[in-house]
Motif scaffolding. Sequence first.
Motif, mmCIF file in Angstrom:
data_model
loop_
_atom_site.group_PDB
_atom_site.id
_atom_site.type_symbol
_atom_site.label_atom_id
_atom_site.label_comp_id
_atom_site.label_asym_id
_atom_site.label_seq_id
_atom_site.Cartn_x
_atom_site.Cartn_y
_atom_site.Cartn_z
ATOM 1 N N LEU A 112 30.396 29.645 47.183
ATOM 2 C CA LEU A 112 31.021 30.810 47.801
ATOM 3 C C LEU A 112 30.460 32.104 47.209
ATOM 4 O O LEU A 112 31.069 33.160 47.332
ATOM 5 N N VAL A 113 29.297 32.023 46.564
ATOM 6 C CA VAL A 113 28.660 33.221 46.015
ATOM 7 C C VAL A 113 28.449 34.246 47.128
ATOM 8 O O VAL A 113 28.208 33.881 48.291
ATOM 9 N N ASP A 114 28.519 35.502 46.779
ATOM 10 C CA ASP A 114 28.233 36.584 47.721
ATOM 11 C C ASP A 114 26.713 36.741 47.784
ATOM 12 O O ASP A 114 26.106 37.399 46.948
ATOM 13 N N VAL A 131 17.159 34.630 39.183
ATOM 14 C CA VAL A 131 17.695 33.269 39.250
ATOM 15 C C VAL A 131 19.215 33.311 39.157
ATOM 16 O O VAL A 131 19.784 34.026 38.336
ATOM 17 N N GLY A 132 19.862 32.542 40.016
ATOM 18 C CA GLY A 132 21.305 32.383 39.921
ATOM 19 C C GLY A 132 21.635 31.402 38.816
ATOM 20 O O GLY A 132 20.987 30.353 38.689
ATOM 21 N N ILE A 133 22.627 31.738 38.001
ATOM 22 C CA ILE A 133 23.060 30.832 36.934
ATOM 23 C C ILE A 133 24.565 30.619 37.049
ATOM 24 O O ILE A 133 25.294 31.458 37.574
ATOM 25 N N ALA A 163 27.664 25.795 28.660
ATOM 26 C CA ALA A 163 26.235 25.978 28.869
ATOM 27 C C ALA A 163 26.034 26.634 30.223
ATOM 28 O O ALA A 163 26.900 26.569 31.101
ATOM 29 N N TYR A 164 24.886 27.275 30.389
ATOM 30 C CA TYR A 164 24.563 27.902 31.669
ATOM 31 C C TYR A 164 23.498 27.067 32.366
ATOM 32 O O TYR A 164 22.474 26.712 31.776
ATOM 33 N N ALA A 165 23.762 26.742 33.630
ATOM 34 C CA ALA A 165 22.841 25.927 34.418
ATOM 35 C C ALA A 165 22.148 26.781 35.470
ATOM 36 O O ALA A 165 22.732 27.735 36.001
ATOM 37 N N LEU A 166 20.894 26.429 35.759
ATOM 38 C CA LEU A 166 20.246 27.015 36.927
ATOM 39 C C LEU A 166 20.997 26.547 38.161
ATOM 40 O O LEU A 166 21.222 25.354 38.342
ATOM 41 N N ALA A 167 21.380 27.484 39.021
ATOM 42 C CA ALA A 167 22.258 27.165 40.140
ATOM 43 C C ALA A 167 21.510 26.777 41.410
ATOM 44 O O ALA A 167 22.143 26.481 42.429
ATOM 45 N N GLY A 168 20.184 26.778 41.391
ATOM 46 C CA GLY A 168 19.432 26.402 42.580
ATOM 47 C C GLY A 168 19.439 27.458 43.664
ATOM 48 O O GLY A 168 19.185 27.153 44.839
ATOM 49 N N ILE A 207 26.739 33.531 38.752
ATOM 50 C CA ILE A 207 27.611 33.166 39.863
ATOM 51 C C ILE A 207 28.984 32.814 39.306
ATOM 52 O O ILE A 207 29.140 31.823 38.581
ATOM 53 N N GLU A 208 29.954 33.635 39.618
ATOM 54 C CA GLU A 208 31.315 33.395 39.144
ATOM 55 C C GLU A 208 32.156 32.665 40.185
ATOM 56 O O GLU A 208 33.219 32.122 39.861
ATOM 57 N N GLU A 209 31.679 32.653 41.431
ATOM 58 C CA GLU A 209 32.422 32.004 42.496
ATOM 59 C C GLU A 209 32.209 30.488 42.464
ATOM 60 O O GLU A 209 31.422 29.958 41.682
ATOM 61 N N TYR A 210 32.911 29.815 43.351
ATOM 62 C CA TYR A 210 32.798 28.360 43.499
ATOM 63 C C TYR A 210 31.329 27.976 43.683
ATOM 64 O O TYR A 210 30.589 28.599 44.445
ATOM 65 N N TRP A 211 30.930 26.879 43.012
ATOM 66 C CA TRP A 211 29.548 26.374 43.105
ATOM 67 C C TRP A 211 29.587 24.875 42.860
ATOM 68 O O TRP A 211 30.259 24.390 41.951
ATOM 69 N N LEU A 212 28.864 24.127 43.682
ATOM 70 C CA LEU A 212 28.823 22.674 43.519
ATOM 71 C C LEU A 212 27.470 22.149 43.984
ATOM 72 O O LEU A 212 27.004 22.464 45.081
#
Length: 233
Positions: A112-114, A131-133, A163-168, A207-212
């Motif tokens: 749900l990232v903007d 890069v989104g993290i 930890a911070y992941a690369l969000a793709g 990215i603070e919003e929902y991510w999966l």
Amino acid sequence: MQKTAVILSGGLGTRLKPFTDAIPKPLLPVGEKAVLEIQIDRLRDAGFTRIFLATNYKADYIEQFFGDGSRYGIDLRFSKEEEPLGTAGPLKLIEKELTEPFLVMNGDILSLVDYAAMYDFAESAAAKLTVGIKKMIMPFAFGNIFFEGDRVTGIEEKPDIEAYALAGIYVMRPEILPLIPAGEYYGMDSLMNKMLAVDDPIAKYEIEEYWLDIGRIDDYEKAQEDSARFGAR
């Protein structure tokens, strides 16, 4: 200015077998919509008017499913790899089309990232690549012990690991494309390492919003539980 996005839709989805034996991973249903449909709808709503689907595995299924994209209200185009090209390599096939900053995302991400806010941030960043993290909090199954020499000085019972992941999800400027070799398998990790080796700046967007990432069976089941978040139920 036309906003362009590229969705990397060519993955084999081996961790989602047996589902992906018949259906390419980006077409797996989440609620009443395919993953790619959810992504396309959200990108369109964020102002992206042209979307490339970079395909490989079962590419014909994806093209037949979407047709010309007119029902989604966007200019939808397809780019087909003859051989797998990784996560950065497919961009080389459409290099001449990418003349303005563009967004790239993996075809197995639900978020749900903007996207518009991330794009605007990247445009203002002094970097070819943003890069989104995503912050990940993982429970640690054991107690953590602290000591000096042979003497225990403290204990922390089953702490969470952050930890911070690369969000793709990435935003790139066209100037990055000459760094990607043509006709060979080339990943985003290789591209980033090449840039870091010469101190070429890379920006990050949290990215603070929902991510999966739905790359595994249990994550795909989680996506089904959350489908209402995307209007997919």
